[in-house]
Structures are given as C-alpha cells and as structure tokens.
Design a protein around this motif. Structure first.
Motif, PDB file in Angstrom:
ATOM      1  N   MET A 141      -1.716 -13.293  19.363  1.00 48.22           N
ATOM      2  CA  MET A 141      -0.539 -12.415  19.387  1.00 48.22           C
ATOM      3  C   MET A 141      -0.152 -12.141  20.830  1.00 48.22           C
ATOM      4  SD  MET A 141      -1.609  -9.873  16.248  1.00 48.22           S
ATOM      5  CE  MET A 141      -2.273 -10.597  14.733  1.00 48.22           C
ATOM      6  N   ASP A 142       0.451 -13.148  21.442  1.00 45.07           N
ATOM      7  CA  ASP A 142       0.779 -13.081  22.871  1.00 45.07           C
ATOM      8  C   ASP A 142       2.267 -12.957  23.132  1.00 45.07           C
ATOM      9  OD1 ASP A 142       1.691 -15.597  22.240  1.00 45.07           O
ATOM     10  OD2 ASP A 142       0.398 -16.663  23.655  1.00 45.07           O
ATOM     11  N   GLY A 143       3.045 -12.656  22.075  1.00 47.36           N
ATOM     12  CA  GLY A 143       4.479 -12.463  22.258  1.00 47.36           C
ATOM     13  C   GLY A 143       5.297 -13.729  22.245  1.00 47.36           C
ATOM     14  N   ARG A 144       4.681 -14.857  21.853  1.00 49.12           N
ATOM     15  CA  ARG A 144       5.418 -16.122  21.842  1.00 49.12           C
ATOM     16  C   ARG A 144       5.525 -16.736  20.449  1.00 49.12           C
ATOM     17  NH1 ARG A 144       2.490 -18.781  27.137  1.00 49.12           N
ATOM     18  NH2 ARG A 144       0.656 -18.167  25.911  1.00 49.12           N
ATOM     19  N   LEU A 145       4.759 -16.203  19.493  1.00 47.66           N
ATOM     20  CA  LEU A 145       4.724 -16.774  18.150  1.00 47.66           C
ATOM     21  C   LEU A 145       5.210 -15.752  17.124  1.00 47.66           C
ATOM     22  CD1 LEU A 145       1.197 -18.423  18.301  1.00 47.66           C
ATOM     23  CD2 LEU A 145       3.387 -19.618  18.460  1.00 47.66           C
ATOM     24  N   THR A 146       6.036 -16.222  16.186  1.00 51.37           N
ATOM     25  CA  THR A 146       6.459 -15.339  15.097  1.00 51.37           C
ATOM     26  C   THR A 146       5.301 -15.136  14.124  1.00 51.37           C
ATOM     27  OG1 THR A 146       7.223 -17.131  13.666  1.00 51.37           O
ATOM     28  CG2 THR A 146       8.821 -16.203  15.253  1.00 51.37           C
ATOM     29  N   PHE A 147       5.447 -14.134  13.280  1.00 50.81           N
ATOM     30  CA  PHE A 147       4.423 -13.872  12.260  1.00 50.81           C
ATOM     31  C   PHE A 147       4.227 -15.104  11.385  1.00 50.81           C
ATOM     32  CE2 PHE A 147       3.412 -12.499   7.906  1.00 50.81           C
ATOM     33  CZ  PHE A 147       2.221 -11.813   8.133  1.00 50.81           C
ATOM     34  N   ARG A 148       5.304 -15.792  11.063  1.00 53.92           N
ATOM     35  CA  ARG A 148       5.204 -17.002  10.229  1.00 53.92           C
ATOM     36  C   ARG A 148       4.381 -18.074  10.926  1.00 53.92           C
ATOM     37  NH1 ARG A 148       8.314 -21.743   9.624  1.00 53.92           N
ATOM     38  NH2 ARG A 148       8.186 -22.636   7.521  1.00 53.92           N
ATOM     39  N   HIS A 149       4.646 -18.300  12.213  1.00 49.37           N
ATOM     40  CA  HIS A 149       3.882 -19.312  12.948  1.00 49.37           C
ATOM     41  C   HIS A 149       2.417 -18.915  13.097  1.00 49.37           C
ATOM     42  CE1 HIS A 149       7.961 -20.661  14.591  1.00 49.37           C
ATOM     43  NE2 HIS A 149       7.484 -21.686  13.914  1.00 49.37           N
ATOM     44  N   LEU A 150       2.175 -17.624  13.329  1.00 50.02           N
ATOM     45  CA  LEU A 150       0.790 -17.157  13.409  1.00 50.02           C
ATOM     46  C   LEU A 150       0.045 -17.430  12.104  1.00 50.02           C
ATOM     47  CD1 LEU A 150       1.237 -13.693  15.162  1.00 50.02           C
ATOM     48  CD2 LEU A 150      -0.086 -15.606  16.058  1.00 50.02           C
ATOM     49  N   SER A 151       0.727 -17.199  10.994  1.00 50.63           N
ATOM     50  CA  SER A 151       0.099 -17.419   9.692  1.00 50.63           C
ATOM     51  C   SER A 151      -0.220 -18.890   9.477  1.00 50.63           C
ATOM     52  CB  SER A 151       1.014 -16.906   8.576  1.00 50.63           C
ATOM     53  OG  SER A 151       1.265 -15.524   8.734  1.00 50.63           O
ATOM     54  N   MET A 152       0.665 -19.778   9.930  1.00 49.15           N
ATOM     55  CA  MET A 152       0.414 -21.216   9.801  1.00 49.15           C
ATOM     56  C   MET A 152      -0.807 -21.631  10.619  1.00 49.15           C
ATOM     57  SD  MET A 152       4.408 -22.497  10.032  1.00 49.15           S
ATOM     58  CE  MET A 152       3.984 -24.238  10.098  1.00 49.15           C
ATOM     59  N   ILE A 153      -0.920 -21.097  11.834  1.00 49.42           N
ATOM     60  CA  ILE A 153      -2.080 -21.425  12.679  1.00 49.42           C
ATOM     61  C   ILE A 153      -3.361 -20.872  12.067  1.00 49.42           C
ATOM     62  CG2 ILE A 153      -3.157 -21.007  14.928  1.00 49.42           C
ATOM     63  CD1 ILE A 153      -0.304 -20.945  16.105  1.00 49.42           C
ATOM     64  N   ALA A 154      -3.309 -19.643  11.584  1.00 50.53           N
ATOM     65  CA  ALA A 154      -4.494 -19.025  10.986  1.00 50.53           C
ATOM     66  C   ALA A 154      -4.933 -19.789   9.738  1.00 50.53           C
ATOM     67  CB  ALA A 154      -4.200 -17.569  10.641  1.00 50.53           C
ATOM     68  N   GLN A 155      -3.968 -20.268   8.936  1.00 52.21           N
ATOM     69  CA  GLN A 155      -4.322 -21.027   7.741  1.00 52.21           C
ATOM     70  C   GLN A 155      -5.122 -22.271   8.106  1.00 52.21           C
ATOM     71  OE1 GLN A 155      -0.979 -22.360   5.387  1.00 52.21           O
ATOM     72  NE2 GLN A 155      -2.283 -23.186   3.751  1.00 52.21           N
ATOM     73  N   TYR A 156      -4.702 -22.944   9.146  1.00 50.48           N
ATOM     74  CA  TYR A 156      -5.402 -24.155   9.585  1.00 50.48           C
ATOM     75  C   TYR A 156      -6.735 -23.812  10.260  1.00 50.48           C
ATOM     76  CZ  TYR A 156      -6.460 -28.307  12.340  1.00 50.48           C
ATOM     77  OH  TYR A 156      -7.089 -29.382  12.906  1.00 50.48           O
ATOM     78  N   ALA A 157      -6.726 -22.827  11.158  1.00 47.14           N
ATOM     79  CA  ALA A 157      -7.914 -22.514  11.941  1.00 47.14           C
ATOM     80  C   ALA A 157      -9.047 -21.953  11.084  1.00 47.14           C
ATOM     81  CB  ALA A 157      -7.560 -21.515  13.047  1.00 47.14           C
TER      82      ALA A 157
ATOM     83  N   ASP B 186      -9.159 -22.198   7.630  1.00 45.30           N
ATOM     84  CA  ASP B 186      -9.267 -22.919   6.367  1.00 45.30           C
ATOM     85  C   ASP B 186      -8.919 -22.011   5.177  1.00 45.30           C
ATOM     86  OD1 ASP B 186      -9.702 -25.169   4.813  1.00 45.30           O
ATOM     87  OD2 ASP B 186     -11.848 -24.766   4.542  1.00 45.30           O
ATOM     88  N   LEU B 187      -7.797 -21.333   5.300  1.00 44.92           N
ATOM     89  CA  LEU B 187      -7.346 -20.462   4.221  1.00 44.92           C
ATOM     90  C   LEU B 187      -6.584 -21.289   3.186  1.00 44.92           C
ATOM     91  CD1 LEU B 187      -6.165 -17.496   6.470  1.00 44.92           C
ATOM     92  CD2 LEU B 187      -8.324 -17.704   5.216  1.00 44.92           C
ATOM     93  N   GLU B 188      -6.657 -20.880   1.916  1.00 46.07           N
ATOM     94  CA  GLU B 188      -6.215 -21.762   0.838  1.00 46.07           C
ATOM     95  C   GLU B 188      -4.705 -21.871   0.688  1.00 46.07           C
ATOM     96  OE1 GLU B 188      -6.468 -19.152  -3.142  1.00 46.07           O
ATOM     97  OE2 GLU B 188      -8.408 -19.363  -2.142  1.00 46.07           O
ATOM     98  N   SER B 189      -3.949 -20.894   1.216  1.00 43.39           N
ATOM     99  CA  SER B 189      -2.494 -20.949   1.061  1.00 43.39           C
ATOM    100  C   SER B 189      -1.829 -20.170   2.179  1.00 43.39           C
ATOM    101  CB  SER B 189      -2.076 -20.374  -0.299  1.00 43.39           C
ATOM    102  OG  SER B 189      -2.338 -18.975  -0.337  1.00 43.39           O
ATOM    103  N   GLN B 190      -0.516 -20.414   2.317  1.00 47.81           N
ATOM    104  CA  GLN B 190       0.249 -19.672   3.312  1.00 47.81           C
ATOM    105  C   GLN B 190       0.291 -18.194   2.955  1.00 47.81           C
ATOM    106  OE1 GLN B 190       1.226 -20.545   6.128  1.00 47.81           O
ATOM    107  NE2 GLN B 190       2.820 -19.129   6.774  1.00 47.81           N
ATOM    108  N   GLU B 191       0.354 -17.891   1.653  1.00 47.38           N
ATOM    109  CA  GLU B 191       0.364 -16.499   1.225  1.00 47.38           C
ATOM    110  C   GLU B 191      -0.936 -15.795   1.627  1.00 47.38           C
ATOM    111  OE1 GLU B 191       0.824 -13.811  -2.851  1.00 47.38           O
ATOM    112  OE2 GLU B 191       0.784 -16.009  -2.959  1.00 47.38           O
ATOM    113  N   LYS B 192      -2.069 -16.465   1.412  1.00 47.58           N
ATOM    114  CA  LYS B 192      -3.357 -15.882   1.806  1.00 47.58           C
ATOM    115  C   LYS B 192      -3.438 -15.714   3.317  1.00 47.58           C
ATOM    116  CE  LYS B 192      -5.541 -15.468  -2.147  1.00 47.58           C
ATOM    117  NZ  LYS B 192      -5.979 -14.136  -2.650  1.00 47.58           N
ATOM    118  N   SER B 193      -2.857 -16.653   4.034  1.00 47.17           N
ATOM    119  CA  SER B 193      -2.883 -16.581   5.488  1.00 47.17           C
ATOM    120  C   SER B 193      -2.047 -15.411   5.993  1.00 47.17           C
ATOM    121  CB  SER B 193      -2.370 -17.893   6.089  1.00 47.17           C
ATOM    122  OG  SER B 193      -2.470 -17.865   7.493  1.00 47.17           O
ATOM    123  N   GLN B 194      -0.890 -15.195   5.369  1.00 47.40           N
ATOM    124  CA  GLN B 194      -0.059 -14.047   5.759  1.00 47.40           C
ATOM    125  C   GLN B 194      -0.774 -12.729   5.482  1.00 47.40           C
ATOM    126  OE1 GLN B 194       3.792 -14.474   3.904  1.00 47.40           O
ATOM    127  NE2 GLN B 194       4.479 -15.998   5.400  1.00 47.40           N
TER     128      GLN B 194
END
Length: 509
Positions: A61-77, A79-87
């Motif tokens: 959370m460094d002021g360059r990524l939207t919440f949506r992009h953060l959730s996409m990175i967290a899902q990959y990093a 290993d979360l099962e869905s975008q909803e779970k990542s959000q």
C-alpha cells in the motif's frame, strides 16, 4: 498545518478504485525478522507487531496501486482461491490497521511528498525466523540525556538524577557517534530529557547533528533563549521541516510571576521566559508553552492562557502536578476542587480563544495518581487468514501482555553514557543496565544485564515473595515494569511492589 488524511473504512469507503497508502504519520519498518507499523510523532512511540502476511500486504500500500490491483497481487502471492476472497483479505488487512488507529488512508496528491515506501520483500520473512524473535532486535527510539543539570531548581521536578561532573560527560564526538549509530539502526525518533538539554555547552552541536540526521524530536527547555541562541537554532535548521513536521520547542513557564519565580527557584525566571517566548515567536519557531499546574498556580490558569495568546502563542499545555514516585511536596498537590477549577478555566479558554491548541494532561479529578507517564505503547495487529497457527497464537498472547515500557522498545542514555530503561528515575547503580561510553547501542540492547533487569531470573528473587510465586512468569509479562515501583518503595528491584496481589493479600488489604 496537519496533512489532510482520510482514513479508509472510517472517513471514506473502500472501493475497487480506492488507492490505499500508509499514512505519513505512520512508518513500516523491518526490525530483525519482524515487520513493525510505527507511529511517527515526537510525543510518544507507538508500534504494532505485524505477522509476515500483514507486513507484506501493508507494504504493497504505497499509493501507486488501486484496491483492485492490490487484491489481484494478494491473490497470486498468497494463493487465495478467488478475487472475492482476495478482496476480503486485503479489506481485513486495512481494517485491522485502522481498527484503533488511522494507519491506512486514501492517497491524494498532497500526500505524495511525504509517503515513505518500503520494498514488500523487506517484510517477507520465513515464519520460523519470525517466531524465533522475542522482542525488537533494535530499539525503536532512544531517550537522550545530554545533561542532568538545569538553570532552575523547580519544586515539582520529576528529574532528580544526580549531576555528572563535566570530566565524566560523554564527549561531543562520542555523542555524535552514537547518534549516527542510531540512524544506521533505523531509529528516526528520539526524546530529549534530563536536566535541560540546552544546559550542556555543546548542546547546539548535538542538536545540529540530530537535525542533519533527519531525527524527529521535541526540545523542552527552561533555558533563557537569547536572540543569539534563537538565531543559532534557526541556522542549524530547527525551523525547517522534517517530513511533515517542524520540530517543536517547548518552553516551560508557570502562571503568576512571583509564584513562577518561586517554583523555578530562580528570581527573574518569569521575565526571562517571556523574553525567550518573544525571541522564538519573532523567528517563526514551532513553539509550545507548558505549565505544570500546582495548587499554587490553579487560580491563575485562565489569565495565563490569556496573556500567552496576547503574546502570539498558539500552542499551550497544562499538565497536572501528580504524586511523584520520588517523594512528595504536599503544598503543591491538587485537590479535587483544584482539578475541577483547571478543567473549567481551560474550557472557558477554549471557547474564548478558539485559535489556541490548548492541551491538558492529568487534570481530571479521577487522575490523582502517581506520575509515571508511559512513553511507549505496543500491540500486535490481528493475523490474517492462512497465517501460521503458532504465529496466530503468539499474536494472541502479545495482546494480553504489557510491552509498553523499557527493554521492549527503548532505552535511556544518561550524560556519562550509563544506560537505564526509564528517564524518570534517579541515577543509581542498581538501575544501570549498560554503558555506551565503551559499548555500542546494539551491544547494550542485547546484553544480559538489560534483558534480565525487567524480568529477573527466579534465583535472583530468593528471599522475596516473588521467589515462590506460581504466577511470576505471568506477572512479568503483564506488569513487566513493576521493578521500577519496587525500587522506589524498597530501594531494590528484587522485591514485589506494594501493589502486588500477594503483598496485598498478606497484609490483609
């Protein structure tokens, strides 16, 4: 002026296009194998221990990524099962950081110059290494006593340490070496106490070093600030900002001239302090004027505020004189009626002078207690889903323990280099835990004397009630600072304090 920060989940809703950022009033730091979220202010050090996943998530959370992009990175990093779970995961991280505080805010152009970014990989650590650490690997802050001397002899002084002969003071160069070591360890917040920091002849050189190292601190003094001293403080950068702050000078002045001179033990003090205030205001210093309210000055609080605001002072503090752990001065104690009077006078002053930032400390009637301020406040943030079970349990235990005092976060360096865990105690060999005149800060921080001081080994307590106490370990984690109270009541740290439940039970109280 304070920065405008909208706290996510409180001031503004979290949406897919929200850009979360760690507030400029907070810092993410790597400390050994831990990630820490630290409050960035000159008044008190507060920090939260972060689990590995929490640390890595907040670092994104460094002021360059939207919440949506953060959730996409967290899902990959993670290993979360869905975008909803990542959000849900990222939302939980934000809300954990903001539950009791204001650490994650909405990014705006105004905040950009003050954002401190950290590589998320710096906070990515193996769970086994995280679990192996018991306390901060380096201090989060230092309390520095350049001098124990003062130009006054105040009746209500809490700093009754013995004076150190000039021949035994740490040299200017040694102090500078310690300050540079502190900066190298990642320490960016220090407290100055004593004594009066400006009493020392080379004080301005040491303050200049702190400024050059971008250290955040407040300078509290009763020294007479002549025009020459004020100009010198300007020249070394005391009026220049460090990040979003301009370092504060706190000048102490009590109400009512005859009473103020008497309390200071220095004829003419009030007159000199007024000149100091005018010299500082004339040069644009961030000035706060403080009084320690006693029974002798209670009737004059409102007129004192009125006089100060008329001079142009806009920041004022009133701190109640409380019962001291060093002894007592009965004639200065505040009665319930005194405290009510202070509260009412300050209420009136806030109404009549709305431009004044008027702060009160300990003035409520219920706060007639021993004066032992906490400088540090520590707590963990909740672990995130999927975190190691042992890490979750460790964080749960931390929530139940007291990590607010020395040995957990900070230490005090006295004028001759002796190290203590508090700055409000008289200097005594029984309370020293190291010496930086010949050891480094890190060597003292990790030394056996320091580690054993707040939690003595059982064999050291032989002959005291603590020795056979089945709750000793629990007591030392929940009230690990009780050795201080024990010392002032008994002259040794190796006995229980009077407030100990066992002592109260034995005495029939």
């Amino acid at each position: 002026m304070p920065l405008e920060c909208s706290v996510l989940g409180k001031d503004v809703a979290i949406t897919e296009t929200t850009i979360p950022v760690i507030s400029p009033y907070w810092r993410l730091k790597r400390n050994g194998h831990w990630g820490l979220l630290c409050r960035y202010e000159h008044e008190q050090v507060r920090y939260s221990m972060l689990s590995p996943k929490m640390g890595a998530t907040l670092a994104l959370m460094d002021g360059r990524l939207t919440f949506r992009h953060l959730s996409m990175i967290a899902q990959y990093a993670f290993d979360l099962e869905s975008q909803e779970k990542s959000q849900e995961f990222v939302t939980r991280a934000i809300m954990a950081a903001n539950r009791d505080d204001d650490a994650v805010v909405n990014m705006t152009p105004e905040l950009e110059p003050y954002v401190k970014r950290i590589d998320p990989f710096d906070l990515t650590v193996q769970p086994a290494k995280w679990k192996s650490q018991e306390r901060p690997a380096v201090p989060l802050s230092l309390n520095l006593m350049f001098s124990n001397d003062c130009h006054t002899n105040c009746s209500y002084c809490f700093a009754k340490g013995h004076c150190v002969p000039e021949s035994k003071l740490l040299s200017t160069e040694r102090w500078k070496e310690l300050l540079r070591e502190a900066e190298g360890l990642g320490i960016d917040q220090v407290s100055l106490s004593g004594g009066d920091p400006l009493f020392r002849k080379d004080a301005l050189k040491l303050i200049e070093e702190l400024i050059d190292l971008d250290m955040l601190f407040a300078l509290s003094t009763k020294c007479y600030i002549t025009e020459e001293i004020a100009d010198r403080l300007v020249s070394i950068g005391m009026t220049q900002p460090v990040n979003q702050y301009v370092r504060e000078i706190q000048l102490n002045l009590d109400p009512d001239e005859p009473t103020a001179d008497k309390l200071a033990g220095s004829p003419g003090y009030y007159h000199r302090a007024v000149h100091s205030i005018r010299n500082l205001l004339k040069r644009g210093f961030n000035l706060r004027v403080k009084t320690v309210a006693t029974a002798l000055t209670v009737p004059h609080i409102y007129e004192w505020v009125d006089e100060l605001q008329d001079m142009g002072v806009r920041q004022i503090s009133v701190a109640a004189y409380n019962r001291s752990i060093y002894g007592k001065n009965d004639r200065l104690f505040l009665s319930k009626e005194d405290r009510n009077s202070i509260t009412e006078q300050c209420r009136r002053a806030r109404v009549d002078f709305p431009e004044i930032d008027l702060r009160t400390t300990g003035c409520e009637p219920a706060q007639d207690t021993v004066g032992v301020p906490k400088r540090l406040n520590a707590k963990p943030l909740d672990a995130l889903p999927g975190e190691d079970i042992e890490i979750q349990e460790r964080i749960r235990r931390w929530k139940e323990e007291d990590h607010s005092f020395g040995a957990h976060s900070s230490m005090t360096i006295t004028p001759d280099g002796k190290v203590m865990l508090y700055d409000i105690v008289p200097e005594d060999e029984a309370l020293f835990v190291g010496d930086v005149s010949h050891n480094s800060i890190l060597e003292v921080w990790n030394s056996e004397p320091l580690l054993n001081h707040s939690t003595p080994k059982t064999e050291q307590l032989k002959g005291a009630a603590c020795y056979d106490c089945k709750n000793l370990a629990k007591c030392q984690t929940k009230a690990g600072y009780c050795f201080r109270d024990a010392y002032f009541q008994s002259g040794t740290v190796l006995v229980p304090p009077a407030q100990c439940p066992m002592v109260l039970a034995e005495s029939g109280m």
